[in-house]
Design a protein around this motif. Structure first.
Motif, short mmCIF file in Angstrom:
data_model
loop_
_atom_site.label_atom_id
_atom_site.label_comp_id
_atom_site.label_asym_id
_atom_site.label_seq_id
_atom_site.Cartn_x
_atom_site.Cartn_y
_atom_site.Cartn_z
N ARG A 176 6.01 0.40 -26.13
CA ARG A 176 6.78 -0.62 -25.41
C ARG A 176 7.69 0.00 -24.36
NH1 ARG A 176 7.06 -2.94 -30.66
NH2 ARG A 176 9.10 -1.96 -31.01
N ALA A 177 8.29 1.13 -24.68
CA ALA A 177 9.20 1.79 -23.74
C ALA A 177 8.45 2.26 -22.50
CB ALA A 177 9.90 2.95 -24.43
N ILE A 178 7.29 2.84 -22.71
CA ILE A 178 6.51 3.33 -21.58
C ILE A 178 5.99 2.17 -20.74
CG2 ILE A 178 4.43 4.60 -20.90
CD1 ILE A 178 4.81 6.27 -23.50
N GLN A 179 5.51 1.12 -21.43
CA GLN A 179 5.01 -0.04 -20.71
C GLN A 179 6.10 -0.70 -19.88
OE1 GLN A 179 1.62 -1.13 -20.66
NE2 GLN A 179 2.55 -2.16 -18.88
N ALA A 180 7.32 -0.69 -20.39
CA ALA A 180 8.44 -1.28 -19.65
C ALA A 180 8.68 -0.52 -18.34
CB ALA A 180 9.70 -1.27 -20.51
N GLN A 181 8.54 0.81 -18.39
CA GLN A 181 8.70 1.60 -17.17
C GLN A 181 7.59 1.30 -16.16
OE1 GLN A 181 9.83 5.88 -17.76
NE2 GLN A 181 9.63 5.39 -19.93
N ILE A 182 6.37 1.15 -16.67
CA ILE A 182 5.23 0.82 -15.79
C ILE A 182 5.45 -0.55 -15.15
CG2 ILE A 182 2.76 0.27 -15.76
CD1 ILE A 182 2.41 2.39 -17.99
N ASP A 183 5.88 -1.51 -15.95
CA ASP A 183 6.10 -2.87 -15.43
C ASP A 183 7.20 -2.88 -14.36
OD1 ASP A 183 4.16 -3.77 -17.16
OD2 ASP A 183 5.57 -4.56 -18.65
N ALA A 184 8.23 -2.08 -14.58
CA ALA A 184 9.33 -2.04 -13.61
C ALA A 184 8.87 -1.47 -12.27
CB ALA A 184 10.48 -1.19 -14.17
N ILE A 185 8.03 -0.44 -12.31
CA ILE A 185 7.51 0.15 -11.07
C ILE A 185 6.61 -0.85 -10.36
CG2 ILE A 185 6.02 1.95 -10.12
CD1 ILE A 185 7.07 3.80 -12.35
N LEU A 192 1.13 6.62 -22.05
CA LEU A 192 0.85 5.40 -22.82
C LEU A 192 -0.43 5.54 -23.63
CD1 LEU A 192 1.70 2.46 -23.42
CD2 LEU A 192 0.34 1.77 -21.43
N ALA A 193 -1.40 6.26 -23.06
CA ALA A 193 -2.70 6.40 -23.73
C ALA A 193 -2.60 7.19 -25.04
CB ALA A 193 -3.69 7.09 -22.79
N VAL A 194 -1.59 8.06 -25.12
CA VAL A 194 -1.48 8.89 -26.33
C VAL A 194 -0.26 8.51 -27.19
CG1 VAL A 194 -2.67 10.82 -25.26
CG2 VAL A 194 -0.18 10.66 -25.07
N ALA A 195 0.50 7.51 -26.75
CA ALA A 195 1.67 7.09 -27.52
C ALA A 195 1.22 6.53 -28.86
CB ALA A 195 2.47 6.05 -26.74
N ALA A 219 0.83 -1.21 0.00
CA ALA A 219 0.00 0.00 0.00
C ALA A 219 0.87 1.26 0.00
CB ALA A 219 -0.92 0.00 1.21
N LYS A 220 1.92 1.24 0.79
CA LYS A 220 2.81 2.41 0.86
C LYS A 220 3.55 2.61 -0.45
CE LYS A 220 6.49 4.57 3.57
NZ LYS A 220 7.22 5.03 2.38
N ALA A 221 4.07 1.51 -1.02
CA ALA A 221 4.80 1.61 -2.29
C ALA A 221 3.88 2.07 -3.41
CB ALA A 221 5.44 0.27 -2.62
N THR A 222 2.63 1.60 -3.38
CA THR A 222 1.65 2.01 -4.40
C THR A 222 1.37 3.51 -4.29
OG1 THR A 222 0.62 -0.18 -4.40
CG2 THR A 222 -0.69 1.65 -5.26
N GLU A 223 1.20 3.99 -3.07
CA GLU A 223 0.93 5.41 -2.86
C GLU A 223 2.13 6.25 -3.26
OE1 GLU A 223 -1.02 8.86 -2.03
OE2 GLU A 223 -1.85 6.83 -2.16
N ASP A 224 3.33 5.79 -2.91
CA ASP A 224 4.56 6.53 -3.24
C ASP A 224 4.77 6.65 -4.75
OD1 ASP A 224 5.05 6.80 -0.57
OD2 ASP A 224 6.57 5.23 -0.46
N ASN A 225 4.29 5.65 -5.51
CA ASN A 225 4.52 5.63 -6.96
C ASN A 225 3.30 6.03 -7.77
OD1 ASN A 225 7.35 4.35 -7.61
ND2 ASN A 225 6.53 3.16 -5.89
N LYS A 226 2.24 6.48 -7.09
CA LYS A 226 0.99 6.77 -7.78
C LYS A 226 1.15 7.86 -8.83
CE LYS A 226 -3.86 7.99 -6.97
NZ LYS A 226 -3.90 8.96 -8.08
N ALA A 227 1.78 8.96 -8.45
CA ALA A 227 1.92 10.08 -9.40
C ALA A 227 2.72 9.65 -10.63
CB ALA A 227 2.59 11.26 -8.72
N LYS A 228 3.78 8.90 -10.39
CA LYS A 228 4.63 8.45 -11.50
C LYS A 228 3.86 7.50 -12.43
CE LYS A 228 8.84 7.66 -10.41
NZ LYS A 228 10.08 7.04 -9.87
N LEU A 229 3.11 6.58 -11.85
CA LEU A 229 2.33 5.64 -12.66
C LEU A 229 1.21 6.35 -13.42
CD1 LEU A 229 2.04 2.56 -10.27
CD2 LEU A 229 3.20 2.62 -12.49
N ASP A 230 0.57 7.31 -12.76
CA ASP A 230 -0.49 8.07 -13.45
C ASP A 230 0.08 8.79 -14.67
OD1 ASP A 230 -2.35 7.23 -11.64
OD2 ASP A 230 -2.39 9.10 -10.48
N ALA A 231 1.26 9.38 -14.51
CA ALA A 231 1.88 10.11 -15.62
C ALA A 231 2.25 9.17 -16.76
CB ALA A 231 3.12 10.85 -15.13
#
Length: 277
Positions: free
Chosen positions: A122-131, A112-115, A95-107
Motif C-alpha cells: 500500500r505504501a509503495i502504491q501510494a507513491q506511484i499514485d501520487a506521481i 512493488l513487484a517484490v513487496a 509526455a515530458k512529466a512521464t519521461e521525467d518520472n520514468k526512472a522513479k516509477l520504474d524503481a
C-alpha cells in the motif's frame, strides 16, 4: 480548420461553453505560397469589409478561415483555437512529466513487484499514485492555461467592441507555416474605413493577447509585424477607445496591460507600421 485533437482531451473540448457562431464553411487559401515572398489571401467574398490579407515573410501553406463579424464569433474563434492549442500543450506536458518520472516509477514498480506485506504494498502504491496524479496535473494545468488565455482575449475584445459606436469588422483565424517572422497587411474597404481608428486584437500561438491600435491609411491598409499565425479580431473604434489607449501611428502607446487589466496577459507593442500597402 485543420485541427488535431488529442483523444485524452476531447471531453474538455466538448465541455467548454462556446458561444454559437455562423462561420464561413470554407477556408480561403493564399493565391501565392512562396517562401521569402508575398502571400495574398483574397477575403472579399466573406471578409465583412476586409478585402485582402497580405503576408510578407518566409511563409507557406497560408490560409484564413472561420470568418465572422460579431463579438460572439470572436469568442467562438478564441475558444476553438485555445481548445486545439490546449490539447497539444497538454499532450506535450504529460509526455515530458512521464519521461521525467520514468526512472522513479520504474524503481517503485520493481519494489512493488517484490513487496511482501500488504502494508508495504500500500505504501509503495501510494507513491506511484501520487506521481501519476502529478503527471495528469501537468496536462490539466496546460489545458487551463489556454482556457485562461481565451478568456483574457475575449475580455480584451469586449473592452473595445462594447464601447458605444464601435463594432467588430471581422474575426478570423490565420494559419500557415512561418519561419523568422512576417508582416501582415490588412486591406479594408477604403471608402468605409480610411482614416478610421481600428484595433487589431490577436490571440497568438503563445497564448498572449496582442493589441495594435492603428489609424487606417488612405488606401484602407494597416500593417502589423507578427510572428506566427493565430486568431485575429478587427474592431472599428469610431465610437472611442478605452482610457489610456491611443493609435500607435507616430504616437507612444499607453500601457495596455495596465489600462485594461487583462488577467496579466502580456502585449506586444511591436513596430509602428508605415502607411500604404
Amino acid at each position: 480548420m485543420k485541427k488535431k485533437f488529442a483523444a485524452a482531451f476531447v471531453a474538455f473540448a466538448l465541455a467548454m461553453a462556446m458561444p454559437a457562431a455562423a462561420f464561413a464553411a470554407d477556408s480561403v487559401e493564399a493565391d501565392t505560397v512562396v517562401p521569402n515572398a508575398e502571400s495574398v489571401i483574397d477575403t472579399s467574398a466573406n471578409g465583412n469589409g476586409m478585402s485582402k490579407v497580405i503576408i510578407n515573410g518566409n511563409t507557406s501553406n497560408v490560409y484564413a478561415n472561420n470568418f465572422g463579424s460579431t463579438v460572439e464569433d470572436s469568442q467562438a474563434n478564441a475558444f476553438a483555437y485555445a481548445t486545439d492549442k490546449g490539447a497539444a500543450a497538454a499532450d506535450e506536458a504529460v509526455a515530458k512529466a512521464t519521461e521525467d518520472n520514468k526512472a522513479k516509477l520504474d524503481a517503485l514498480n520493481a519494489q512493488l513487484a517484490v513487496a511482501v506485506t500488504p502494508q508495504d504494498q500500500r505504501a509503495i502504491q501510494a507513491q506511484i499514485d501520487a506521481i501519476n496524479a502529478e503527471i495528469a496535473k501537468a496536462g490539466t494545468d496546460a489545458t487551463k492555461a489556454w482556457t485562461d488565455a481565451a478568456k483574457a482575449y475575449n475580455k480584451a475584445v469586449g473592452t473595445f467592441a462594447n464601447i458605444n459606436g464601435n463594432e467588430v469588422i471581422n474575426t478570423f483565424e490565420l494559419q500557415g507555416d512561418n519561419v523568422g517572422g512576417m508582416t501582415v497587411t490588412i486591406v479594408l474597404d477604403k471608402a468605409q474605413y480610411a482614416g478610421h481608428t481600428v484595433t487589431a486584437l490577436i490571440l497568438d500561438e503563445n497564448g498572449k493577447t496582442i493589441q495594435k491600435t492603428l489609424v487606417v491609411d488612405k488606401n484602407g491598409c494597416i500593417k502589423i509585424e507578427k510572428d506566427g499565425f493565430c486568431v485575429w479580431t478587427l474592431v472599428d473604434c469610431s465610437g472611442g477607445l478605452p482610457a489610456g489607449v491611443v493609435p500607435e501611428n507616430g504616437v507612444q502607446q499607453a500601457d495596455f496591460e495596465k489600462a485594461l487589466n487583462v488577467l496579466g496577459n502580456a502585449t506586444d507593442k511591436g513596430t509602428s507600421p508605415k502607411t500604404g500597402c
